[in-house]
Design a protein around this motif. Structure first.
Motif, PDB file in Angstrom:
ATOM      1  N   HIS A  84       0.536  23.199  -4.426  1.00 21.82           N
ATOM      2  CA  HIS A  84      -0.573  23.061  -3.477  1.00 21.82           C
ATOM      3  C   HIS A  84      -0.192  23.537  -2.074  1.00 21.82           C
ATOM      4  O   HIS A  84      -0.777  23.112  -1.084  1.00 21.82           O
ATOM      5  CB  HIS A  84      -1.022  21.600  -3.425  1.00 21.82           C
ATOM      6  N   GLU A  85       0.783  24.433  -2.008  1.00 20.47           N
ATOM      7  CA  GLU A  85       1.273  24.899  -0.715  1.00 20.47           C
ATOM      8  C   GLU A  85       0.156  25.519   0.115  1.00 20.47           C
ATOM      9  O   GLU A  85      -0.820  26.068  -0.411  1.00 20.47           O
ATOM     10  CB  GLU A  85       2.403  25.906  -0.915  1.00 20.47           C
ATOM     11  N   VAL A  86       0.316  25.411   1.426  1.00 23.80           N
ATOM     12  CA  VAL A  86      -0.637  25.980   2.370  1.00 23.80           C
ATOM     13  C   VAL A  86      -0.026  27.257   2.922  1.00 23.80           C
ATOM     14  O   VAL A  86       1.049  27.211   3.540  1.00 23.80           O
ATOM     15  CB  VAL A  86      -0.936  24.990   3.520  1.00 23.80           C
ATOM     16  N   ARG A  92       1.735  19.125   4.221  1.00 19.74           N
ATOM     17  CA  ARG A  92       1.802  17.788   4.816  1.00 19.74           C
ATOM     18  C   ARG A  92       1.388  16.768   3.753  1.00 19.74           C
ATOM     19  O   ARG A  92       0.233  16.758   3.320  1.00 19.74           O
ATOM     20  CB  ARG A  92       0.921  17.697   6.052  1.00 19.74           C
ATOM     21  N   VAL A  93       2.346  15.924   3.352  1.00 20.53           N
ATOM     22  CA  VAL A  93       2.142  15.009   2.233  1.00 20.53           C
ATOM     23  C   VAL A  93       2.193  13.565   2.725  1.00 20.53           C
ATOM     24  O   VAL A  93       3.231  13.094   3.199  1.00 20.53           O
ATOM     25  CB  VAL A  93       3.217  15.223   1.150  1.00 20.53           C
ATOM     26  N   GLY A  94       1.094  12.846   2.613  1.00 13.70           N
ATOM     27  CA  GLY A  94       1.080  11.425   2.949  1.00 13.70           C
ATOM     28  C   GLY A  94       1.571  10.597   1.783  1.00 13.70           C
ATOM     29  O   GLY A  94       1.190  10.851   0.639  1.00 13.70           O
ATOM     30  N   LEU A  95       2.432   9.620   2.046  1.00 15.95           N
ATOM     31  CA  LEU A  95       2.868   8.650   1.027  1.00 15.95           C
ATOM     32  C   LEU A  95       2.256   7.310   1.385  1.00 15.95           C
ATOM     33  O   LEU A  95       2.520   6.773   2.469  1.00 15.95           O
ATOM     34  CB  LEU A  95       4.395   8.540   0.988  1.00 15.95           C
ATOM     35  N   TYR A  96       1.450   6.784   0.472  1.00 14.81           N
ATOM     36  CA  TYR A  96       0.676   5.574   0.736  1.00 14.81           C
ATOM     37  C   TYR A  96       0.784   4.666  -0.481  1.00 14.81           C
ATOM     38  O   TYR A  96      -0.055   4.666  -1.369  1.00 14.81           O
ATOM     39  CB  TYR A  96      -0.785   5.974   0.999  1.00 14.81           C
ATOM     40  N   ALA A  97       1.882   3.935  -0.558  1.00 10.62           N
ATOM     41  CA  ALA A  97       2.140   3.087  -1.722  1.00 10.62           C
ATOM     42  C   ALA A  97       3.194   2.051  -1.371  1.00 10.62           C
ATOM     43  O   ALA A  97       3.911   2.188  -0.370  1.00 10.62           O
ATOM     44  CB  ALA A  97       2.614   3.937  -2.908  1.00 10.62           C
ATOM     45  N   ALA A  98       3.277   1.029  -2.204  1.00  9.01           N
ATOM     46  CA  ALA A  98       4.316   0.016  -2.029  1.00  9.01           C
ATOM     47  C   ALA A  98       5.644   0.550  -2.561  1.00  9.01           C
ATOM     48  O   ALA A  98       5.712   1.584  -3.231  1.00  9.01           O
ATOM     49  CB  ALA A  98       3.913  -1.263  -2.773  1.00  9.01           C
ATOM     50  N   GLY A 141       9.862  21.480   0.488  1.00  8.74           N
ATOM     51  CA  GLY A 141       9.704  22.091   1.802  1.00  8.74           C
ATOM     52  C   GLY A 141       8.546  21.520   2.586  1.00  8.74           C
ATOM     53  O   GLY A 141       8.122  22.092   3.596  1.00  8.74           O
ATOM     54  N   ALA A 142       8.022  20.379   2.127  1.00  6.89           N
ATOM     55  CA  ALA A 142       6.897  19.725   2.796  1.00  6.89           C
ATOM     56  C   ALA A 142       7.402  18.692   3.794  1.00  6.89           C
ATOM     57  O   ALA A 142       8.591  18.367   3.838  1.00  6.89           O
ATOM     58  CB  ALA A 142       5.993  19.055   1.764  1.00  6.89           C
ATOM     59  N   VAL A 143       6.490  18.167   4.591  1.00 10.49           N
ATOM     60  CA  VAL A 143       6.799  17.086   5.524  1.00 10.49           C
ATOM     61  C   VAL A 143       6.146  15.818   5.017  1.00 10.49           C
ATOM     62  O   VAL A 143       4.907  15.758   4.908  1.00 10.49           O
ATOM     63  CB  VAL A 143       6.299  17.397   6.950  1.00 10.49           C
ATOM     64  N   ASP A 154      -6.197  12.876  12.022  1.00  8.29           N
ATOM     65  CA  ASP A 154      -5.359  13.162  13.194  1.00  8.29           C
ATOM     66  C   ASP A 154      -4.196  14.081  12.870  1.00  8.29           C
ATOM     67  O   ASP A 154      -3.756  14.867  13.717  1.00  8.29           O
ATOM     68  CB  ASP A 154      -4.788  11.863  13.769  1.00  8.29           C
ATOM     69  N   CYS A 155      -3.638  13.946  11.656  1.00  6.11           N
ATOM     70  CA  CYS A 155      -2.388  14.628  11.324  1.00  6.11           C
ATOM     71  C   CYS A 155      -2.574  15.826  10.410  1.00  6.11           C
ATOM     72  O   CYS A 155      -1.606  16.534  10.120  1.00  6.11           O
ATOM     73  CB  CYS A 155      -1.410  13.641  10.678  1.00  6.11           C
ATOM     74  N   GLY A 156      -3.787  16.059   9.949  1.00  9.44           N
ATOM     75  CA  GLY A 156      -4.049  17.215   9.118  1.00  9.44           C
ATOM     76  C   GLY A 156      -3.365  17.169   7.772  1.00  9.44           C
ATOM     77  O   GLY A 156      -2.808  18.176   7.308  1.00  9.44           O
ATOM     78  N   LEU A 157      -3.392  16.006   7.096  1.00  9.12           N
ATOM     79  CA  LEU A 157      -2.735  15.883   5.797  1.00  9.12           C
ATOM     80  C   LEU A 157      -3.361  16.823   4.768  1.00  9.12           C
ATOM     81  O   LEU A 157      -4.571  17.085   4.798  1.00  9.12           O
ATOM     82  CB  LEU A 157      -2.821  14.443   5.288  1.00  9.12           C
TER      83      LEU A 157
END
Length: 479
Positions: free
Chosen positions: A48-50, A56-62, A78-80, A99-102
């Motif tokens: 899914h590269e841009v 930009r990869v959000g991690l939202y989990a326990a 190579g993602a952030v 705000d962060c453009g995920l």
């Protein structure tokens, strides 16, 4: 762009081979297996590269082994990675995404992510038990990341939105290396971690820091009750316990008689730990609590090596700390770079010498830091910083509310809690206000103590009287 963390993790995972790296309630991964899982998951993300930009990869989990795999996968792709607190609600998650453009969100299967993902996330993939969804495109401009940014984490800010801190790979690596060196972390250590890996306490002390010497990281899922703590400690023969003060207070109240035989050190941070709790915990378990002082923007700063309760300990390697009348200033090798979504705010707190103004007050005694208060208005509850102005604004928007003031108080156990005194009209109840807050705020920002009044008590110049507000909390309830 030259990156630091993928190379560091590649070397560490290869060096420690079949040693146990990370476990959770569902299983364990050795270092080599963790590397294999992370590389395979990186391929999922990389699809899914841009073009022309870092993903930009959000991690939202326990906490889980899959969370660690997802974090490493983002780096290897190579993602952030953007580490969002799993306690954030839909409102804050959508603000982060905008705000962060995920681009992608790695999330628990049961998480409510409808506010930020495409209506048909479909085939974005998965990482173990975690789903991967494409984030909806927003009209807001996508802020540019600094060239050396490799990880982003969040802290509550005065803007009412989570501030996104950019960290270079060198800063993240230095935080881990200096913590391992300064605390004597070894390959023989087994770390039982009850703090979220998105939080600085766990991120700095229990992730890369554990892997550098070849230690093992043991993660707990679910509410960290005293019985769950004991089960994890016994099942892993843990040598270190990492948790926020609230967990130690819970253990003291429950007074377990077993489970701590192998633990050599308990580490606490995020909020001041009461001396009575520290003493009683050590009396019950025989384990000293080592205080740790860190700031989200500057990383781990001090560590008390003897666990005697003599303050927060001296500065860690790579840290310069100045305790002055105006407040504590720090400069560290683990400093963040800026806030991605709040231009200029971070920079305003860094002086000409490169020191970050923490907002804390304190002094040094024989080289050990002792905190005495805050210079800023943020409330520290359970290790999370909360802006009371944000909470008051949300309360004022509720139907029937005339005015509101939020502030820090003590709950029935003597622990720090978020309190609010609210002036209301007829028909407004505490439950209706909590429901209103829960619709836009994460659970940890919903006031645990609410007092309804006809009007907010004020001092002689018309400002809310903090003394009278606190006194109200001790009076019989009429709401």
């Amino acid at each position: 762009m030259n990156t630091v963390l993928p190379d560091v993790f590649t070397e560490v995972l290869a060096r420690h081979g079949d040693r146990v790296a990370v476990t959770d309630a569902d299983g364990s991964l050795g270092y080599a297996a963790l590397a294999d899982r992370a590389r395979a998951a990186a391929d999922t993300l990389a699809r899914h590269e841009v073009p022309g930009e870092r993903l930009r990869v959000g991690l939202y989990a326990a906490n889980s082994t899959d969370y660690v795999v997802g974090y490493l996968a983002a780096l290897f792709a190579g993602a952030v990675p953007f580490l969002a607190d799993s306690a954030f609600g839909p409102f804050e998650l959508s603000r982060i995404a905008e705000d962060c453009g995920l681009d992608l969100l790695v999330h628990a299967s049961g998480a409510d992510v409808r506010a930020v993902v495409d209506r048909t996330p479909g085939d974005a993939g998965g990482i173990g038990a975690l789903g991967v969804s494409r984030v909806r495109r927003y009209d807001a401009p996508r802020p540019r990341l600094l060239d050396d940014t490799e990880v982003c984490r969040f802290t509550s800010g005065s803007t009412g939105r989570p501030n996104c801190i950019e960290f270079s790979g060198a800063a993240v690596s230095a935080a881990a290396a200096n913590w391992a060196k300064g605390t004597g972390l070894t390959a023989g250590d087994r770390i039982a971690c009850f703090a979220a890996l998105s939080n600085g306490l766990a991120f700095n002390t229990s992730l890369l820091a554990a892997f550098l010497p070849g230690a093992s990281l043991h993660l707990s899922q679910g509410l960290p009750t005293a019985s769950r703590v004991v089960r994890l400690l016994e099942g892993t023969a843990a040598t270190r316990l990492v948790a926020f003060p609230a967990l130690y207070e819970s253990i003291v109240r429950r007074a377990p008689k077993e489970g701590f035989a192998t633990v050599r050190a308990a580490i606490s941070s995020g909020a001041p730990l009461r001396e009575t709790v520290r003493e009683e915990f050590t009396r019950l378990t025989g384990v000293p609590i080592h205080n740790y002082y860190g700031v989200a923007e500057a990383g781990p700063l001090t560590y008390a090596p003897d666990g005697s309760g003599s303050g927060l300990g001296p500065p860690l390697p790579g840290v310069r700390l100045l305790a002055e009348e105006q407040g504590i200033r720090v400069r560290s090798e683990s400093m963040g770079s800026r806030y991605l979504n709040a231009p200029g705010v971070f920079e305003e707190r860094v002086d000409g010498e490169g020191y970050y103004r923490t907002g804390d007050q304190g002094h040094l005694v024989d080289g050990a830091l002792h905190l005495t208060g805050r210079t800023s208005r943020l409330v520290n509850v359970g290790g999370r910083k909360i802006d009371p102005i944000e909470i008051a604004d949300v309360l004022r928007a509720a139907p029937g509310v005339l005015d509101a003031v939020a502030f820090e108080a003590e709950n029935q156990h003597g622990e720090p809690a978020l309190a609010a005194v609210v002036a209301v009209g007829a028909g407004v109840t505490a439950q209706s206000l909590r429901t209103h807050c829960a619709a836009t705020l994460p659970s940890f920002k919903v006031p645990g103590i609410l007092r309804l009044v006809d009007r907010i008590p004020a001092n002689s110049i018309g400002k809310p009287s903090v003394e009278r507000l606190r006194r109200l909390l001790g009076e019989p309830r009429n709401d």
